[in-house]
Design a protein around this motif. Structure first.
Motif, PDB file in Angstrom:
ATOM      1  N   ALA A  15       0.832  -1.213   0.000  1.00 28.22           N
ATOM      2  CA  ALA A  15       0.000   0.000   0.000  1.00 28.22           C
ATOM      3  C   ALA A  15       0.862   1.257   0.000  1.00 28.22           C
ATOM      4  O   ALA A  15       0.508   2.261  -0.628  1.00 28.22           O
ATOM      5  CB  ALA A  15      -0.939  -0.009   1.215  1.00 28.22           C
ATOM      6  N   LEU A  16       2.000   1.208   0.698  1.00 28.86           N
ATOM      7  CA  LEU A  16       2.897   2.364   0.748  1.00 28.86           C
ATOM      8  C   LEU A  16       3.609   2.594  -0.574  1.00 28.86           C
ATOM      9  O   LEU A  16       4.184   3.663  -0.786  1.00 28.86           O
ATOM     10  CB  LEU A  16       3.943   2.181   1.856  1.00 28.86           C
ATOM     11  N   ARG A  17       3.595   1.612  -1.456  1.00 29.44           N
ATOM     12  CA  ARG A  17       4.342   1.708  -2.712  1.00 29.44           C
ATOM     13  C   ARG A  17       3.454   1.810  -3.942  1.00 29.44           C
ATOM     14  O   ARG A  17       3.958   1.842  -5.064  1.00 29.44           O
ATOM     15  CB  ARG A  17       5.259   0.479  -2.855  1.00 29.44           C
ATOM     16  N   LEU A  18       2.140   1.830  -3.755  1.00 26.80           N
ATOM     17  CA  LEU A  18       1.239   1.843  -4.904  1.00 26.80           C
ATOM     18  C   LEU A  18       1.405   3.114  -5.727  1.00 26.80           C
ATOM     19  O   LEU A  18       1.519   4.218  -5.188  1.00 26.80           O
ATOM     20  CB  LEU A  18      -0.213   1.739  -4.434  1.00 26.80           C
ATOM     21  N   SER A  19       1.397   2.943  -7.033  1.00 20.35           N
ATOM     22  CA  SER A  19       1.455   4.104  -7.920  1.00 20.35           C
ATOM     23  C   SER A  19       0.095   4.786  -7.946  1.00 20.35           C
ATOM     24  O   SER A  19      -0.913   4.240  -7.492  1.00 20.35           O
ATOM     25  CB  SER A  19       1.843   3.665  -9.336  1.00 20.35           C
TER      26      SER A  19
ATOM     27  N   ILE B  11       4.329  10.721   3.313  1.00 17.03           N
ATOM     28  CA  ILE B  11       5.168   9.634   3.842  1.00 17.03           C
ATOM     29  C   ILE B  11       6.290   9.309   2.857  1.00 17.03           C
ATOM     30  O   ILE B  11       7.441   9.122   3.234  1.00 17.03           O
ATOM     31  CB  ILE B  11       4.299   8.385   4.118  1.00 17.03           C
ATOM     32  N   ARG B  12       5.943   9.283   1.578  1.00 16.98           N
ATOM     33  CA  ARG B  12       6.955   8.958   0.570  1.00 16.98           C
ATOM     34  C   ARG B  12       7.994  10.057   0.433  1.00 16.98           C
ATOM     35  O   ARG B  12       9.197   9.780   0.360  1.00 16.98           O
ATOM     36  CB  ARG B  12       6.275   8.739  -0.784  1.00 16.98           C
ATOM     37  N   VAL B  13       7.519  11.284   0.396  1.00 20.42           N
ATOM     38  CA  VAL B  13       8.460  12.369   0.116  1.00 20.42           C
ATOM     39  C   VAL B  13       9.447  12.560   1.264  1.00 20.42           C
ATOM     40  O   VAL B  13      10.603  12.940   1.058  1.00 20.42           O
ATOM     41  CB  VAL B  13       7.689  13.677  -0.194  1.00 20.42           C
TER      42      VAL B  13
END
Length: 1326
Positions: free
Chosen positions: A178-182, A915-917
């Motif tokens: 889920a944290l990596r979904l495009s 979270i990603r950035v």
């Protein structure tokens, strides 16, 4: 990672010796504690190292990654099943051997039983076994019983731990994915679907491990039993085995059919949970629009379809359980009839061996084996669903790298990109710009032109189709819709970084948070999110900005952070934060605040995804240029241009931050301060667990559950059916006993569970027995179907009542409870009641009645057996009570520790881009693992406490059987072979079914905790009634006059006053603007008008007190456009008009008024265009306009607009406000905004400050008071903007009050009052 609770207890199992582990003595202190008081989370033991979520997840992830690489190499689809098998096959195979040993000990027990009976049969024969041999056989038989019991529970305990590990590992992988979904992948899934994967689908993996080994143990045991039966009765045993094969084939078909229904049910459950999730997140809008009843009808309709599938599936499984109950009777009947036809002689010992072999086979082959087929079929569906999710596209890991020379840049060259390639229309086209340190790039443009998409491209969330984006440096990002998580203000700002006091205080000052923190009771340690102070939109925006500034990154991407705050704070943020604190950084600012453009290093104007113009401020035609004219100068040419990049297009999935609007959830709690020797702040998961009951589930819950399922006379009928089924079952044995005693034949009398006697004559006995057998089958099937219907219907009723209850709860309930906690009741708890409870309860009832019948028959044949049976029952009863006090608490802890897992997932999806950035994926993964470990602590205790109980029952049962076994041998001389065989076979059967009955009774208690939790939510505190007997007139309000008298308002009973001593009256049909600093109480005025919490004092609308009428009568008579744009999954038409109340013409008119008609008409499906979750394929501004159109549709006398155009460009906003003033000229309009140009044309303006009405007058009059708050707010906009607004206010003032004065005349004003002075000199300009 830090432990999951403040005081973690080491797990005593780690240091326990062999005996302590075998008999679970190490749990004794916990049971003593649980009996004395309610167990708390801190009482649980820490999870064992080998069961930790991180370890398990990374292990399975490694195998899955290998499988994906192998599949790519071989151009095949990867198999998740293969990865699971490679990861767990060794440990699982070892415990499979235990299953084989367990079933092996059960198969040999009838052999030794036959040897003992032959002693009684042939006691006078010369070749009989001696008494000593009989005692030896009794000893071996007793040992086998004890070994079987120990192996049985040992197997189930360890195999359930394997299932737990698989479930935990799979949850870890789902969250990691889920944290990596495009962005495109996020458009293909929803929060509801992922929650369902985590709650129901992974639960199938938990269940399949328990029974999977029986797929090979069952057939193998059947072969061995067939061989043993052949040795006893010859080929007649094949008749009985043929019946078994037919029944197995029938059961397997039924299981597969029910499993295919499961895949359809799962899709319906996804839809229901997603809709409930959207209801919870948009609850304020739903309440203010009085849509509760309509949404109840919608969910009830979805639930009805879901229940229809569940009921069919459960009926199939219920028939299987009924067959299990009756199958041994049928098999024995056919076997002995075949034996009679073949004219074979049979002894009593042989009969009992056959009976017990069939009994041993019954559990494995007709219960466990079909259940294994069912669980495997369901697991295959779930694994496929999980695999489809794991194979969704991931965002490319293109994190920026620093160049060798250390220079930071953002360089975009010839960039073109699509959110949705299928549309053929690029979202952005031919963009080129470069930003270096110390530069500020301002991006402006109308709503929906791709400004946020530009930032997405820089973040790497929007992949290029051509061109390139070069980013060198660390990025900080501020989303358009602010994201906060559960924790303190400080933890939200630090976001895992080390606490540095000087830097922290500087950031607080730069982001204008000092005054807000002083108003909080605990300053920056105040908890926000689901458990604390409700923040205003402006406060959330500034906390998000402070989080970015504190990161001390190289590149700052700011997505319209100034629109959520008032003019004064906006100028402070721009000057102190953006221009000063970030002066040496690369800054890209998306904004609609055009007054700040002269301070920008570069200005980029976007129009329909293209670069309309780019340059520095000085390069534009003249100082003070109206930038909006540049945006609009090509409007007239638009019709002549061919469709191209300018054609509107929807984004596939635009902004993670807005995917779950205002989600208040139990996500990571960040430790507020870190020791100085640490580089970063640790994340510590200390979830706020919900309250729960204590001890055993009360009788009231059982009563509510059955009462919700059916009328009382159906319940009585169900009880009678149960009694009838058991009576007919027992009558078969009594009938055979009577016939056998009357007819002394060469065949031995056979009696007991599933026993049969060969019946050579007369046919009447055979016919009667056949009739009883048919009656037993019919009663059993009727009982099964009726009980399942009652319990599934109960689940439907309780679910609907729970839904109605939460929708009647005040908004405060949703502020205090995270979405995961509420969804837990609608997903996991409801799933237990739908799927597991009916079958478990049915199984328990069958076993309990059967066990009671066996005990009754034993006592009836040999009365002295009552001597051990009575104390056994008393000991069991007391032990069960002692056990359930602790077990019930642990089950409740298991339910409550599950909620934070869902909440953390939902919150993470909302803040995914942030979270990603900040590269916080690992930290959030650790928090998710910590939540999982906390849940694993309770789950581990569930398994071990039951093992503790089972071991003690094993001892009691073993003692009971030893007493019966040796006691019968002592009395062998007084018993005939039939009685002796009967007692021993029933005692052996009793030990087998007693274990399963107790296990199922504990399972029922465990499942009823879910029912208890659902019932708890049916009894929530409710807001005022939706309708009273007194109803206002149909045309009310016809004037729209609002009167407030001494109004005070709090959001919570113990919270601070957010409105203080408000006494004022508005004139009918007035257009009133409401302004004030962020957090001043403007939106709280709306909450008071709509009674989201009950205000103190009096509020009247057209002389009717709002507290004297029902909430729906009040809320339906006012139109509101809330601050937060709430959209639902579905078409645009459904979002505008969810319940089909308006015509197409009305919808298009509303869209035209908010300037969306042309955009929507240009879409291929127009108003039938599907919106993804929360409308994420629209820009935030477009979402606001769609919600504004929805509010305008209602055409009420009172319209309230709460910051509904904050993310819309000024020109569009001006046109919309003009339309509203014209269309609603005869209505009262309250407009709350931070954009003063929006309300400067209002007839009156309210100025709010710290919850008090500071001023209420005409705009021009207030602008004459230089000490007034409104004057100061206007001056904050800059000299040019302030002058323009003052001139507009002046024109409105004189056109309204002095229409005879021409525009060019000058008026001398009274400096004190702002009114024309007594001596007014009119000077006409030449």
């Amino acid at each position: 990672m830090l432990p999951v609770s403040p005081e973690v207890k080491p797990n005593p199992m780690q240091n326990a010796n062999f005996c302590s582990r075998l008999f679970v003595w190490w749990l004794n202190p916990l049971f003593k504690m649980g009996y004395k008081r309610k167990l708390e989370p801190n009482d649980m033991y820490s999870v064992l190292p080998e069961d930790r979520s991180q370890h398990l997840g990374e292990e399975l992830q490694g195998y899955w990654d290998q499988e994906v690489k192998r599949a790519q190499k071989d151009t095949q689809e990867p198999s998740l099943t293969k990865a699971i098998v490679k990861c767990y096959w060794k440990s699982y195979l070892i415990w499979g051997m235990f299953t084989f040993l367990e079933e092996g000990t059960r198969v040999v027990q009838p052999i030794f039983l036959g040897k003992m009976i032959s002693y009684v049969e042939n006691s006078d024969s010369t070749d009989s076994v001696t008494l000593q041999e009989a005692y030896a056989y009794a000893t071996v038989l007793s040992t086998c019983v004890l070994v079987w019991a120990v192996l049985h529970h040992l197997y189930f305990y360890h195999i359930q731990r394997v299932g737990m590990r698989l479930r935990v590992a799979m949850c870890h992988m789902i969250y990691r994915k889920a944290l990596r979904l495009s962005s495109s992948a996020l458009g293909k899934t929803t929060t509801g679907q992922i929650v369902n994967l985590l709650s129901n689908d992974v639960n199938r993996l938990d269940q399949v491990t328990m029974f999977l080994h029986y797929l090979w143990v069952g057939p193998l045991q059947a072969i061995i039993v067939t061989a043993l039966l052949w040795m006893e009765v010859g080929m007649s045993c094949l008749a009985g085995m043929a019946i078994l094969v037919v029944i197995l084939l029938l059961q397997s078909c039924v299981w597969k059919l029910s499993s295919s229904l499961w895949s359809k049910t799962a899709a319906l459950t996804d839809n229901r949970i997603q809709t409930i999730s959207e209801i919870i997140t948009g609850i304020r809008t739903i309440k203010m629009y009085a849509w509760e009843k309509s949404f109840i009808d919608l969910i009830t309709s979805l639930r009805r379809k879901e229940i229809f599938k569940i009921l069919r599936s459960s009926f199939f499984r219920g028939v299987n359980l009924a067959l299990f109950f009756a199958v041994s009777k049928i098999m024995l009947f056919v076997t002995f009839v075949a034996n009679d036809i073949l004219d074979n002689l049979i002894t009593a010992s042989q009969v009992f061996v056959v009976v017990m072999l069939f009994e041993a086979l019954r559990f494995t082959s007709t219960l466990y084996f079909p259940m294994a087929i069912e669980k495997v079929s369901e697991a295959v569906v779930s694994i496929q669903r999980i695999k489809n999710f794991l194979l969704l596209d991931e965002i490319s890991q293109c994190y920026p790298q620093l160049p060798s020379d250390g220079e930071m840049t953002v360089d975009v060259q010839d960039f073109t990109a699509f959110w949705e390639k299928e549309s053929g229309t690029p979202t952005l086209q031919d963009l080129s710009f470069t930003v270096r340190p110390g530069e500020l790039l301002a991006v402006i443009g109308p709503v929906g032109t791709g400004k946020s998409s530009l930032l997405s491209a820089v973040l790497g969330e929007l992949p290029p189709s051509q061109g390139k984006v070069s980013v060198h440096g660390r990025i900080a990002y501020v989303s358009q819709q602010p994201w906060v998580f559960s924790g303190t203000v400080r933890s939200n700002i630090l976001f895992g970084k080390k606490y540095e006091k000087e830097l922290y205080e500087e950031v607080i000052r730069a982001c204008a948070l000092e005054e807000d923190l002083q108003s909080f009771e605990d300053r920056d340690l105040t908890e926000i999110g689901d458990r604390g102070t409700t923040l205003s939109g402006g406060q959330k925006a500034r906390i998000n900005l402070a989080r970015a500034v504190y990161q001390d990154a190289d590149i700052y991407l700011l997505d319209d952070p100034l629109s959520a705050v008032d003019a004064e704070v906006s100028r402070h943020l721009f000057e102190q934060c953006i221009c000063q604190t970030l002066s040496k950084k690369i800054t890209i600012l998306v904004t609609h605040q055009l007054q700040y453009l002269e301070n920008a290093t570069q200005i980029l104007i976007l129009k329909d995804g293209r670069m309309a113009q780019k340059g520095i401020y000085a390069e534009f035609p003249k100082p003070g240029i109206d930038f909006e004219d540049i945006l609009l100068k090509t409007e007239n040419e638009k019709a002549e241009l061919p469709p191209g990049p300018g054609t509107p297009t929807l984004r596939k999935w635009s902004s993670s931050e807005s995917s779950v609007p205002s989600l208040q959830s139990s996500s990571p709690s960040l430790e507020d301060a870190a020791p100085e020797d640490k580089d970063t702040e640790n994340i510590q998961a200390i979830p706020s667990l919900e309250s729960c009951s204590i001890g055993m589930v009360g009788f009231k819950i059982y009563k509510n559950c059955f009462r919700a399922g059916a009328h009382w006379f159906i319940i009585v009928f169900l009880i009678l059916i149960n009694v009838a089924a058991q009576v007919t079952y027992a009558l078969q044995d009594w009938w055979l006993a009577d016939w056998a005693n009357e007819r002394s034949t060469i065949y031995a009398m056979v009696f007991g569970q599933g026993n049969m006697i060969v019946m050579p004559d007369p046919d009447w006995y055979l016919g009667t027995y056949s009739g009883l057998m048919v009656a037993t089958g019919l009663f059993s099937i009727t009982r099964s179907l009726l009980l399942i219907y009652v319990l599934v219907n109960s689940s439907q009723t309780l679910h609907n009542e729970m839904l109605e209850s939460i929708l009647k709860a005040p908004v405060l309930f949703f502020d205090r409870n995270p979405i995961g906690r509420i969804l837990n009741r609608f997903s996991k708890d409801t799933g237990h009641m739908d799927d597991s409870l009916p079958l478990t309860f049915l199984d328990f009832i069958q076993m309990f009645l059967f066990m009671t019948g066996v005990a009754g028959v034993m006592v009836g044949v040999i009365p002295w057996i009552a001597i051990p049976v009575i104390p056994l029952s008393i000991i069991f009863f007391l032990l069960r009570i002692y056990f359930l006090w602790t077990y019930g608490d642990i089950k409740r802890l298991e339910c409550t520790t599950r909620s934070p897992v869902f909440s953390h997932l939902a919150s993470s999806l909302q803040g995914l881009w942030s979270i990603r950035v900040y590269k916080a994926e690992q930290r959030f993964q650790e928090v998710f693992d910590a939540h999982q470990d906390l849940h694993s602590e309770s789950w581990f205790l569930l398994l071990t406490t039951f093992q503790w109980f089972a071991v003690r029952l094993d001892v009691i049962c073993a003692v009971f059987f030893i007493v019966i076994c040796f006691g019968s041998l002592m009395l062998a001389k007084t018993l005939n072979p039939g009685q002796f065989g009967l007692v021993l076979s029933l005692a052996l059967t009793f030990t087998w079914i007693f274990q399963w009955c107790v296990r199922q009774s504990a399972e029922v208690e465990k499942m009823m905790v879910s029912a208890e939790r659902v019932v708890e939510y049916m009894e929530l505190e409710k807001e005022a009634p939706w309708e009273y007997e007194y109803r206002p007139p149909l045309d009310w309000p016809h004037e729209g006059e609002l009167a407030f008298e001494d109004v005070n308002f709090r959001h919570t009973l113990d919270g601070p006053l957010v409105l203080k001593d408000l006494t004022e009256c508005t004139e009918p049909k007035e257009k009133t603007g409401i302004v004030g600093r962020t957090g001043a109480g403007k939106s709280s005025l709306v909450a008071a008008l709509f009674r989201l919490s009950e205000p103190r004092g009096g509020i009247w609308i057209d002389n009717i007190s709002i507290t004297s009428i029902g909430l729906h009568h009040l809320r339906k008579k006012m139109s509101v456009v809330p601050q937060e744009a709430v959209l639902f999954t579905g078409t645009m038409r459904k979002n505008l008009d969810p319940f089909d109340e308006y015509t197409n013409e009305d919808l298009w008119d509303a869209l035209e008024e908010v300037r969306l008609k042309e955009i929507i008409e240009s879409l291929p499906d127009k108003m039938d265009t599907e919106l993804v979750e929360s409308g994420s394929n629209l820009s935030v501004g477009q979402r606001q306009l769609l919600c504004l159109a929805r509010g305008i549709l209602r055409k009420n006398q009172i319209l309230i607009i709460d910051n509904a155009t904050s993310h819309v460009d000024p020109r569009t906003d001006e046109l919309i406000q003009k339309n509203i003033r014209e269309k609603f000229s005869q209505c009262t309009v309250l407009t709350i905004t931070h954009r003063l140009s929006t309300v400067i044309d209002s007839e009156w303006i309210m100025v709010w400050d710290s919850g008090r009405l500071d001023d209420y007058d005409e705009p021009y009059t207030m602008l004459q008071e230089r000490d007034g708050l409104f004057y100061k707010m206007v001056q904050q906009l800059g000299e040019a903007e302030a002058t323009a607004l003052t001139e507009r206010a002046k024109q409105l003032y004189f056109s309204k009050n002095f229409p005879y004065i021409t525009h060019g005349e000058h008026v001398i004003m009274n400096a004190y009052s702002g009114q024309p002075s007594a001596l007014t000199i009119f000077e006409s300009t030449p």
